[in-house]
Each structure stands twice: as structure tokens, then as C-alpha cells.
Write an enzyme that holds these catalytic residues in place. Sequence first.
Site, PDB file in Angstrom:
ATOM      1  N   PHE A  21    -132.007  17.632  -9.093  1.00 28.70           N
ATOM      2  CA  PHE A  21    -133.104  17.576 -10.047  1.00 28.70           C
ATOM      3  C   PHE A  21    -132.766  18.333 -11.316  1.00 28.70           C
ATOM      4  O   PHE A  21    -132.165  19.394 -11.265  1.00 28.70           O
ATOM      5  CB  PHE A  21    -134.362  18.241  -9.484  1.00 28.70           C
ATOM      6  CG  PHE A  21    -134.949  17.548  -8.310  1.00 28.70           C
ATOM      7  CD1 PHE A  21    -135.827  16.500  -8.482  1.00 28.70           C
ATOM      8  CD2 PHE A  21    -134.623  17.952  -7.030  1.00 28.70           C
ATOM      9  CE1 PHE A  21    -136.375  15.861  -7.391  1.00 28.70           C
ATOM     10  CE2 PHE A  21    -135.164  17.318  -5.931  1.00 28.70           C
ATOM     11  CZ  PHE A  21    -136.041  16.266  -6.110  1.00 28.70           C
ATOM     12  N   ASP A  22    -133.175  17.792 -12.432  1.00 31.02           N
ATOM     13  CA  ASP A  22    -133.252  18.566 -13.654  1.00 31.02           C
ATOM     14  C   ASP A  22    -134.511  19.432 -13.511  1.00 31.02           C
ATOM     15  O   ASP A  22    -135.399  19.096 -12.736  1.00 31.02           O
ATOM     16  CB  ASP A  22    -133.375  17.594 -14.830  1.00 31.02           C
ATOM     17  CG  ASP A  22    -133.850  18.277 -16.076  1.00 31.02           C
ATOM     18  OD1 ASP A  22    -133.222  19.271 -16.461  1.00 31.02           O
ATOM     19  OD2 ASP A  22    -134.858  17.824 -16.654  1.00 31.02           O
ATOM     20  N   LYS A  23    -134.583  20.566 -14.213  1.00 30.99           N
ATOM     21  CA  LYS A  23    -135.789  21.390 -14.062  1.00 30.99           C
ATOM     22  C   LYS A  23    -136.844  21.039 -15.113  1.00 30.99           C
ATOM     23  O   LYS A  23    -137.861  20.442 -14.815  1.00 30.99           O
ATOM     24  CB  LYS A  23    -135.449  22.890 -14.135  1.00 30.99           C
ATOM     25  CG  LYS A  23    -136.679  23.775 -13.887  1.00 30.99           C
ATOM     26  CD  LYS A  23    -136.361  25.248 -13.859  1.00 30.99           C
ATOM     27  CE  LYS A  23    -136.125  25.845 -15.235  1.00 30.99           C
ATOM     28  NZ  LYS A  23    -137.371  26.136 -15.968  1.00 30.99           N
ATOM     29  N   THR A  24    -136.547  21.413 -16.365  1.00 25.36           N
ATOM     30  CA  THR A  24    -137.573  21.317 -17.396  1.00 25.36           C
ATOM     31  C   THR A  24    -137.921  19.857 -17.695  1.00 25.36           C
ATOM     32  O   THR A  24    -137.053  19.056 -18.004  1.00 25.36           O
ATOM     33  CB  THR A  24    -137.100  22.021 -18.672  1.00 25.36           C
ATOM     34  OG1 THR A  24    -136.634  23.305 -18.305  1.00 25.36           O
ATOM     35  CG2 THR A  24    -138.215  22.136 -19.686  1.00 25.36           C
TER      36      THR A  24
ATOM     37  N   THR B 150    -138.817  17.696 -15.643  1.00 26.79           N
ATOM     38  CA  THR B 150    -138.741  16.866 -14.442  1.00 26.79           C
ATOM     39  C   THR B 150    -139.555  17.523 -13.322  1.00 26.79           C
ATOM     40  O   THR B 150    -140.479  16.926 -12.793  1.00 26.79           O
ATOM     41  CB  THR B 150    -137.279  16.686 -13.995  1.00 26.79           C
ATOM     42  OG1 THR B 150    -136.568  16.032 -15.050  1.00 26.79           O
ATOM     43  CG2 THR B 150    -137.190  15.835 -12.751  1.00 26.79           C
TER      44      THR B 150
END
Lengths: 615, 78
Positions: free
Chosen positions: A311-314, A316
Site C-alpha cells: 500500500f501507498d500511505k498518503t 490511499t
Amino acid sequence: MSRYNDWLIRNREKLVIATSGSLIVAAWLLRPLGNTFHFWAMTLAAIIAGYTVAKEAIGRLSTRQFSISLLVTIAAIGAIVIGEAWEAAAVTWLYIFGGFLEGLTLARTRSALRGLVDLMPRTAKIKRGEELVTVSAYEVKAGHVVVVLPGESIPVDGKVVAGRASVDTSSLTGEPLPAEVAVDDTVLSGTICQGGYLEVVAERVGTDTTFSQLVYLVAEAQEQKPKVQRTLDAFAQWYTPAVIMAAALVYLGSRNMHLALTFLVIGCPGALVVAAPVAVVAGLGNSAKHGILIKGGERLERIAKADVVAFDKTGTLTLGQPQVASVTGFELEEERVLSLAAAAELRSEHHLATAILSAAEKRQIEPAPADDWTIEAGLGVVAHGPDGEILVGNRRLLLSRGTDLTPEQAALMVEHEEAGETVAIIALNGQAIGLIGITDPIKPDAFGLVKALKRTGIKTTVMLTGDNPRAAQLVADQLGIDEVRAGLLPEQKVEVIRELQKTGHVVAMVGDGINDAPALAIADVSIAMGSSGTRVAMEASDIALIGDRIGQVPGAIGISRRILGVVRQNVVFAVATVLLLLAGVVLQVIHLGSGMAIHEASVLLVTLNGMRLMK
Amino acid sequence: MTNEMMMLTNLNCPTCAAKLEKATQALPGMKSARVIFGAGSMNVEYDPNVLSQEKIRTLCKQMGIGVATVVPGPSSDI
């Protein structure tokens, strides 16, 4: 007359089934009239039904395809030749009836696309001076101001410049609650204005709108077949000639024409051929209705094999919009601290300004504008207002002005930082007066995500982020994500995915499509959060989540696995049925009519099994 | 060039789809025609000076296939 012709053409299939079927029934009922009548009625029924089958067989043969219809045609002709007209009628009629049933399923899956096309806006009201002109939706150009009244669908992607309304976005997002939009909000085509009034400046028009693109993507997705399905097409290619050869051998061995013909017809792998397409079309259609767009069947196998999700964080896992999480006043009230901070940030383009200003607005604080302000790069903002000099920034900003936090205040700051907040210090006239903590909140539907993924069989979850390790770890801990790789540049995300792939993992990457584009491209499965800004990523991705809902990732992987599972069940069932029937034929316990009935029943079962995926 | 996406009715067999695709491709002024069987749709790109939507509709009708809705189609350079 031409209308009558049209009707005939449109309903030809049903007419053929009805006529041929009635003849078969009549032949049985009027059996007492004699065998001659019975034979000719059945022959006629076989010719009426068989004409369609033979035409299809010849059509396929002309493109060098050995199809099941070819098997049926040869078997039916043979049956009439040896005087078994009833069997010829049964074979051909069941075949076209099976085809008709298949067509019904197809119609249901096609209707999802039809529904989308019908939702495409046809007209638009554009503003020319004070006048409203109604034009075709495809004549609107970027920059035109479009007026949308209640009940109308928004014809363009654009920005609201006047009015406010609640907008039903369910066609794009599946979200049941309407979104409240006002000036400066972005609206997307195909969504419906429920109440209120909007003036929208068109940004993307005609075939470029999010909604048009969605329609084209859905259509394209129907075209691609999964590998299983391709294998089956190839299978029919050699299977048909093989069965014809085997039937010839049976005849040569037994000198029994009837047995050979029975063998020929029973060998048709009808259920095997519909096994994959029905399941795939039903499953993809169903997920599309929920805003999960899986682009084509051949990607299903890759999706189902994924064991790592990155996963990407920001943007997402988190909202991607920083918000004020805490306000602390050392001596002054919280409201006052926020008000002074907002005054300093009012006209600044400081990265924390949006969060502070919207927090002030939420608490109905009207900040008194500062007279002048300067941004100190890497430190913060300095402003002069009626109350004196206001500082908003980090500890270094304070130090540069010859002041600092007391040890207690510093301890408080560390506490907030450890809770994952980015902390800004507010100072008035050289004295620290408070702290404002800012976070990027986790999307509500991200909680429970990891658990749901593990249930679908994902072994490891990884977070790839450009953010600092502490903030990343905090989010990962709250969500239960197994591994964190923080402080990554886009190309380093690619490296991490390559590493995982080298150790034998099949990696799915979830991103919002801008800084994640390279990682999405390299991953085995790319899942794009599809909002308006990430159209290109949506087009290139294997799965697009139209509604931007991260909580749908397990569902998308789950439905892919379910589709493949149903395809496998169908294939095993179909092969087993055909083998059993062929054994029955050779042992002479199965005859042509009964064999065909079992055969078509297996086609129907396989079709119904596939249709389960619609729910 | 005009790009259109036509939603077809009565498209019942993949063979009919292949035939329709071949026949529409042969129309003078047709640059590209692609029938998507699973979707029941056809994407066409044609020169409006030579060919018209009406002519394409007529051809479909002759082959027993109806045209339900026509919307502007995706440009072929996607």
C-alpha cells in the site's frame, strides 16, 4: 410490412425454438396417427432447428474453427439417415435452446453496460451571457459554464463556480449517500444533481469525461478473455476432430452406426465451453456494479495468485488531507491559540495553513488578518497583527528568534509527536503560547482492511511510503500492517516491489496513481484508487476502485478468486459428465436422446453455477 | 473522422459478431470497426463525408442486428 419483417428478424431465434419444439410435441401426441407422420414431423423439427446449427457450424468452419455445432450437425444428419428422426430433433432443439439460455445470461451481463450508457448525459444547458442554451452534451467545450438543475445529470467534469447542491454520485462510486458540493468543489459527469442549483465550469468534456471513460473501460473489459477461457477455445479446436475420429473408430470396431453417432453427439463438450465465460462475465459485471472495475478476465489469474499487498500511505490509506488533531494552550484558551495561528496563516501558502484555517472555520473563529507576514523557509510563518508578532512553526523558528519552550512544554510537544502528530508551535511576542498538532487521518474504511485481506488468503501486507518512519509506523500499527518501508522515493518503491518479486511473491500494489505510477506499473497486479485526477492510472491498472474506497481491495481480490473457483468447479464437472456419458455410450446404457438431455442439463447447471457470481 | 460507440441488439453469436465486423469494415469510408461481443457493442471510426451513421444502421439491420443507442466513441488512439 417492414415492421413485420423487423419483428421476424428480431424474434427469429424464439420462433425457431417454438416452431421446432411444437412439432416435436405434436409428433409425440399424434403418435397414434402412425409412424410415418411421427417420422416426418420430427424430421421437419430437426430441419428447422438444425438449419441454424448447420449455418453456425459452416460459418465457424469457414474461419477454420471446429465447433460443437459441427458435431451436432453431423450427428443430426446421421440420425435421420438411420431413421431416428426423434433423436435428430432432440439434439438440434436442445442445442439451440441451450444457446438461447446462454444468450439470456449474456443479455443480463450486457445490461450493466447498457445501464451505464443510458446514464450518459445527452444534453447540457450552457450559459451564454444571461441566456441559457440547451445543447448536446458533446458540444460543450472546456471553459463553458454549464448550469445543472435538480434532477439533471451533470454533463461534464468540472469545478463548481456558483450554487450548492447535493449530488448523487452512486453511478460512479456506488456510494448511497449524496455528496454535498459547493463552490470550488469538483463534480464529475454522470452524477445527478438531486437538490439545489449548480454552475459548473467545464474542465473535461465529451469523450474525455470520467463517465465516458468508465463506459469505454467497461466495454473493453468484456473483450478480454481469461487464460482458462482461451485454453477452452483451443480445447474445442482439437476436441471436435478428436471426437469425430473416435466415433469413426467406434463404428469401425462395432459396425454399429447408431452407437457411433451417439458417441459423436454425447462427446460435445457444451458445458466445458460455457464453463469459463458465464462465470467471468457474471463476476466482472457484478463487481463493476459495486465500483470495482476489473479490467478483463486474463488478469483474474494474476489477481487470484497475489500473496503480498503493498500500500501507498498518503491518499490511499489516509485521507491525504491534513487535519488539526489537537490544540493546546499553555496559558491562553485553545480558541485564542487557534485564532492567532489562523491570523498568521490566513494568506500564507504554508503547508499547514489549510488544516489550521479549516479547523478555525469549523469552530467559527474569524481570525483578525495580519498586516504583514513572511514565510521563513523550513521554519514557519512570521506575521505582525494587532496583537503583535505571531510565530507559527517549528522549534528552530523559536530558537532563531532567541526564545524556546520550557522543559514542560517541550515534553508535551514530544508527547504529541509520539502520537504521530506534526506539531506547530505558536508564539506571541516572543513567548510560546500553545501547540497545534496536525495529522493525516486514516480513512475509516481502512480499519479492518488487513484482517479482511488475510481472510482472502493474502499472507503479507507492506506499506511503501515517502513519509517519515515514525508517522508511517503509527499508521501501520493502527491498521495491523506487517511491514513498513518508509522514506521511499518513487523509484525506491519500485525496488522494494522487485525485491519481493525476486523472492517468489506475487505482489499487488495499491496506490492513488500519481507518485505511485512506477510502482503500479511494475507490480504483478495494480490497483488504482480511481478518483478524477488519476484517470491515466485507472486506464493502466488491473483493478480500478471507482469510488476511491480502500475497503474494497479485499472484495476485489476475493471476487477474482471466487470467479476462478467457479470456473474450476465448472470445468471439473463438465469433463466428468462427458467422460461418464461416453463410458455409458460404449456400454450401451446411454442413448442419444437421454444422453443429450443429461448433456444440456449439465450446461444449464454450469450456467447457473456461473450466475451465482451475480449476487 | 467520427468516432462512435453503437450499442447493438440481437447480437447472439460470436460468429455473427465477426461477420458484422467484417461487413462494416468493408464499408467505403470506414476507417476501423470493432465489435465487442461480450459487451454487445461496436466501436466505429469513419469519414463522415463518405459514410453516415444511417448507412451503418442499414447494414446492421440487413444482418438482423439492431442498433439501440449511439454515443460518441473513444478515439482510436487510446
